[in-house]
Design an enzyme around this catalytic site. Structure first.
Site, PDB file in Angstrom:
ATOM      1  N   GLU A   1       8.288   2.375  11.471  1.00  0.00           N
ATOM      2  CA  GLU A   1       9.324   3.405  11.257  1.00  0.00           C
ATOM      3  C   GLU A   1       8.590   4.731  11.215  1.00  0.00           C
ATOM      4  O   GLU A   1       7.944   5.050  10.213  1.00  0.00           O
ATOM      5  CB  GLU A   1      10.054   3.158   9.931  1.00  0.00           C
ATOM      6  CG  GLU A   1      10.750   1.813   9.821  1.00  0.00           C
ATOM      7  CD  GLU A   1      11.995   1.730  10.678  1.00  0.00           C
ATOM      8  OE1 GLU A   1      12.457   2.766  11.201  1.00  0.00           O
ATOM      9  OE2 GLU A   1      12.516   0.615  10.849  1.00  0.00           O
TER      10      GLU A   1
ATOM     11  N   LYS B   1       0.886  -1.167   0.000  1.00  0.00           N
ATOM     12  CA  LYS B   1       0.000   0.000   0.000  1.00  0.00           C
ATOM     13  C   LYS B   1       0.920   1.212   0.000  1.00  0.00           C
ATOM     14  O   LYS B   1       1.340   1.693   1.057  1.00  0.00           O
ATOM     15  CB  LYS B   1      -0.865  -0.035   1.261  1.00  0.00           C
ATOM     16  CG  LYS B   1      -2.197   0.633   1.174  1.00  0.00           C
ATOM     17  CD  LYS B   1      -2.222   2.002   0.552  1.00  0.00           C
ATOM     18  CE  LYS B   1      -2.219   3.131   1.516  1.00  0.00           C
ATOM     19  NZ  LYS B   1      -1.847   4.420   0.902  1.00  0.00           N
TER      20      LYS B   1
ATOM     21  N   CYS C   1      12.353  11.786   7.719  1.00  0.00           N
ATOM     22  CA  CYS C   1      12.086  11.433   9.122  1.00  0.00           C
ATOM     23  C   CYS C   1      13.278  11.748   9.999  1.00  0.00           C
ATOM     24  O   CYS C   1      13.132  12.053  11.173  1.00  0.00           O
ATOM     25  CB  CYS C   1      11.737   9.953   9.209  1.00  0.00           C
ATOM     26  SG  CYS C   1      12.963   8.882   8.466  1.00  0.00           S
TER      27      CYS C   1
ATOM     28  N   GLU D   1       7.101  17.356  14.932  1.00  0.00           N
ATOM     29  CA  GLU D   1       7.719  17.107  13.631  1.00  0.00           C
ATOM     30  C   GLU D   1       7.082  18.014  12.582  1.00  0.00           C
ATOM     31  O   GLU D   1       5.867  18.016  12.410  1.00  0.00           O
ATOM     32  CB  GLU D   1       7.522  15.642  13.226  1.00  0.00           C
ATOM     33  CG  GLU D   1       8.245  15.305  11.944  1.00  0.00           C
ATOM     34  CD  GLU D   1       7.997  13.874  11.493  1.00  0.00           C
ATOM     35  OE1 GLU D   1       6.836  13.424  11.535  1.00  0.00           O
ATOM     36  OE2 GLU D   1       8.965  13.220  11.076  1.00  0.00           O
TER      37      GLU D   1
HETATM   38  P1  NAD Z   1       1.187   8.876   6.962  1.00  0.00           P
HETATM   39  O1  NAD Z   1       1.316   8.172   8.263  1.00  0.00           O
HETATM   40  O2  NAD Z   1       0.098   9.837   6.784  1.00  0.00           O
HETATM   41  O3  NAD Z   1       1.035   7.805   5.774  1.00  0.00           O
HETATM   42  C1  NAD Z   1       1.940   6.732   5.606  1.00  0.00           C
HETATM   43  C2  NAD Z   1       1.223   5.606   4.891  1.00  0.00           C
HETATM   44  O4  NAD Z   1       0.195   5.106   5.746  1.00  0.00           O
HETATM   45  C3  NAD Z   1       0.528   6.039   3.601  1.00  0.00           C
HETATM   46  O5  NAD Z   1       0.625   5.015   2.640  1.00  0.00           O
HETATM   47  C4  NAD Z   1      -0.910   6.218   4.056  1.00  0.00           C
HETATM   48  O6  NAD Z   1      -1.849   6.110   3.020  1.00  0.00           O
HETATM   49  C5  NAD Z   1      -1.040   5.074   5.047  1.00  0.00           C
HETATM   50  N1  NAD Z   1      -2.132   5.223   6.016  1.00  0.00           N
HETATM   51  C6  NAD Z   1      -2.733   6.359   6.434  1.00  0.00           C
HETATM   52  N2  NAD Z   1      -3.738   6.067   7.301  1.00  0.00           N
HETATM   53  C7  NAD Z   1      -3.746   4.724   7.449  1.00  0.00           C
HETATM   54  C8  NAD Z   1      -4.541   3.815   8.224  1.00  0.00           C
HETATM   55  N3  NAD Z   1      -5.510   4.240   9.015  1.00  0.00           N
HETATM   56  N4  NAD Z   1      -4.259   2.497   8.154  1.00  0.00           N
HETATM   57  C9  NAD Z   1      -3.264   2.050   7.376  1.00  0.00           C
HETATM   58  N5  NAD Z   1      -2.494   2.855   6.595  1.00  0.00           N
HETATM   59  C10 NAD Z   1      -2.729   4.176   6.640  1.00  0.00           C
HETATM   60  O7  NAD Z   1       2.613   9.545   6.693  1.00  0.00           O
HETATM   61  P2  NAD Z   1       3.063  10.439   5.445  1.00  0.00           P
HETATM   62  O8  NAD Z   1       2.505  11.801   5.611  1.00  0.00           O
HETATM   63  O9  NAD Z   1       2.811   9.705   4.171  1.00  0.00           O
HETATM   64  O10 NAD Z   1       4.640  10.443   5.668  1.00  0.00           O
HETATM   65  C11 NAD Z   1       5.274  11.289   6.548  1.00  0.00           C
HETATM   66  C12 NAD Z   1       5.573  10.608   7.859  1.00  0.00           C
HETATM   67  O11 NAD Z   1       6.351   9.435   7.649  1.00  0.00           O
HETATM   68  C13 NAD Z   1       6.412  11.471   8.777  1.00  0.00           C
HETATM   69  O12 NAD Z   1       5.924  11.417  10.096  1.00  0.00           O
HETATM   70  C14 NAD Z   1       7.786  10.840   8.710  1.00  0.00           C
HETATM   71  O13 NAD Z   1       8.604  11.088   9.824  1.00  0.00           O
HETATM   72  C15 NAD Z   1       7.455   9.413   8.540  1.00  0.00           C
HETATM   73  N6  NAD Z   1       8.594   8.681   7.971  1.00  0.00           N
HETATM   74  C16 NAD Z   1       9.324   7.844   8.785  1.00  0.00           C
HETATM   75  C17 NAD Z   1      10.424   7.182   8.286  1.00  0.00           C
HETATM   76  C18 NAD Z   1      11.252   6.255   9.151  1.00  0.00           C
HETATM   77  O14 NAD Z   1      11.962   5.426   8.600  1.00  0.00           O
HETATM   78  N7  NAD Z   1      11.203   6.370  10.474  1.00  0.00           N
HETATM   79  C19 NAD Z   1      10.797   7.359   6.945  1.00  0.00           C
HETATM   80  C20 NAD Z   1      10.039   8.212   6.151  1.00  0.00           C
HETATM   81  C21 NAD Z   1       8.932   8.864   6.672  1.00  0.00           C
END
Ligand code: NAD
Length: 490
Positions: free
Chosen positions: A249, A174, A283, A384
């Protein structure tokens, strides 16, 4: 001509059954491609197909060296299309081409690394405590749901797909709704490499629909998630109800410490790279720089000179260091945070605005921004932002510095700039983070585990033992008795 993307679901290239939507190029808002979002029915079909495919002899009986061959072919398949993939990823999230090339190279390297890890992973004969031989073997967990964000698609996807395939799992992906392209291309490359149909499916669409259905599906035995902390916590809750392992992550608010004895030229370059590369959409962005009071003013003037020289512009250009943010709505959230910082009493030293010029009008650009004068407890230093915004904080007392660095819900990474190895050891052990960079920042290696502590997540990706996250252990007791078990004869 705007391209229409089919997706690969349950072994067939087709439109998913949900509504049609378009992806946009963040640099100018133009439509890149159209595709259909998946539905809960698509999730069910993909997961059922994955469960069948993973048990077929063509996948389940592959020897480690045969599985490794497929992974090597995937690495070669990525390399054969590297420039095309880098350009496609640039269109999806607006990252500068130099960065997307590096991400593509890293993805190929990840497949190569896990091919080697897969071939060399050993089961164990454990010390026996009776007339039997004890053995512990690793078995694939089953169908894995992989959920990824938009900021570094091909690298995030590879970090989940490669170890999961190496372990013998099937993967239902996904990707982020707005950046589906890399997952779709990886499925194509996998199919061409000879990975059996059904082993990989890609389901674009909304997290609350597709992601949620994937997490809840009873046949999904593990979730590998990268994304925001709030979403990750929701996934962990559902995982707990299913007794399903999840790796999370999540977000970060990483501190970078500049000590009095630091090489300031190196430290400035590292802090600039740590927060402003990827336009801060990272991140591990080093978003809080703690600089020793004795070098604070010199560091600040060198840093601001560096900020002034950063090249913000067209992500297609080889010279661009910072492209646009991923979307207008994300830029609006960053603008809100900067305003919060200023309302809290912060002093704007650089940026805090959109770049001027007609070439920036249609894109979601934002200037590199530096703010000083805020306490670590300020919201801007606690939450963040996921954008190019740096808080500059002076420090003088080491115990207080450590307390401030750790006074945050996140614990992803930290940077230390000093010439003294004992300082590194002292600070490094006191910092509550998953990674410590010493006189460098934002460097990665497939062989080194990555992940966070506290609200930055659980579980580790990368590293030779990363495969084990996708396996369960089965124990065998091989009886060696010459006579029947004593109990039944007494
Ligand atoms: P997000 O949490 O909004 O979305 C991440 C993924 O989760 C997307 O594919 C989204 O569609 C899906 N998602 C959203 N709601 C969901 C649900 N209820 N159930 C299952 N899946 C769901 O994050 P984003 O805005 O896409 O990305 C930014 C975030 O990701 C930041 O907080 C960043 O720090 C984090 N990030 C962490 C790492 C790491 O390795 N620690 C790396 C990159 C990004």
């Amino acid at each position: 001509m705007i391209e229409h993307l089919k997706t690969f679901t349950a072994g067939a290239w087709r439109d998913a059954s949900g509504p049609r939507y378009a992806t946009e190029y963040p640099a100018d808002g133009s439509t890149v491609a159209t595709l259909h979002a998946a539905t809960a029915d698509d999730v069910n079909q993909a997961v059922q197909a994955a469960e069948v495919a993973r048990q077929r002899p063509a996948w389940a009986n592959l020897k480690p060296h045969e599985r490794a061959t497929l992974l090597h072919r995937m690495a070669a398949g990525i390399r054969a299309r590297d420039e095309e993939l880098a350009q496609l990823q640039r269109l999806d999230n607006g990252k500068p081409i130099k960065e997307t090339r590096a991400l593509v190279a890293s993805a190929a390297g990840t497949f190569q690394f896990f091919a080697a890890a897969c071939e060399t992973l050993e089961d164990r004969i454990t010390p026996s405590r009776g007339d039997f031989i004890t053995m512990s073997v690793h078995e694939p967990l089953g169908v894995v749901g992989a959920i990824t964000p938009w900021n570094s698609p091909i690298a995030s996807e590879a970090q989940k797909l490669a170890p999961a395939l190496a372990a013998g799992c099937a993967v239902v992906f996904k990707p982020a709704e707005i950046t589906p392209r890399m997952a779709i291309e990886l499925a194509r490359i996998a199919q061409q490499a000879g990975v059996p149909d059904g082993i990989i499916s890609v389901l674009p669409g909304k997290g609350s629909v597709v992601g949620d259905a994937l997490v809840r599906h009873p046949l999904v035995k593990r979730i590998a998630f990268t994304g925001g902390t709030a979403v990750g916590m929701g996934i962990a809750r559902i995982g707990a109800e299913k007794l399903m392992p999840t790796s999370l992550e999540l977000g970060g608010k990483s501190p970078t410490i500049v000590c009095a004895d630091a090489d300031l030229e190196h430290a400035v370059a590292g802090v600039l790279y740590g927060i402003f590369s990827s336009s801060g959409e990272s991140c591990i962005a080093g978003s809080r720089a703690f600089v020793h009071v004795s070098v604070y003013n010199e560091f600040k003037s060198r840093l601001l000179a560096g900020v002034g020289n950063l090249r913000v512009g067209d992500p297609a250009s080889e010279h661009t260091q910072m492209g646009p943010l991923v979307s207008m709505s994300h830029r609006a959230s960053i603008e809100r945070y900067v305003q919060i910082g200023l309302d809290e009493g912060g002093k704007l030293l650089a940026g805090g605005a959109r770049p001027a010029g007609s070439m920036f009008d249609k894109g979601s650009y934002y200037l590199p921004t530096v703010i000083e004068g805020l306490p670590n407890r300020a919201r801007m230093c606690q939450e963040e932002i996921f954008g190019p915004v740096l808080a500059l904080l002076p420090w003088s007392d080491e115990a207080d510095l450590i307390a401030q660095c750790n006074d945050n819900v996140y614990g992803l990474a930290a940077g230390i700039w000093t010439r003294d190895y004992k300082t590194v050891w002292r600070l490094g052990r006191a910092l509550q983070t998953g990674t410590v960079w010493v006189n460098t920042y934002k460097m990665f290696s497939s062989s080194t585990p990555f992940g966070g502590v506290k609200m930055s997540g659980t579980g580790r990706e990368k590293g030779r033992l990363g495969i084990l996250e996708y396996t369960t252990q089965k124990s065998y007791y091989w009886g060696m008795n010459e006579s029947p078990l004593a109990w039944s004869s007494t």
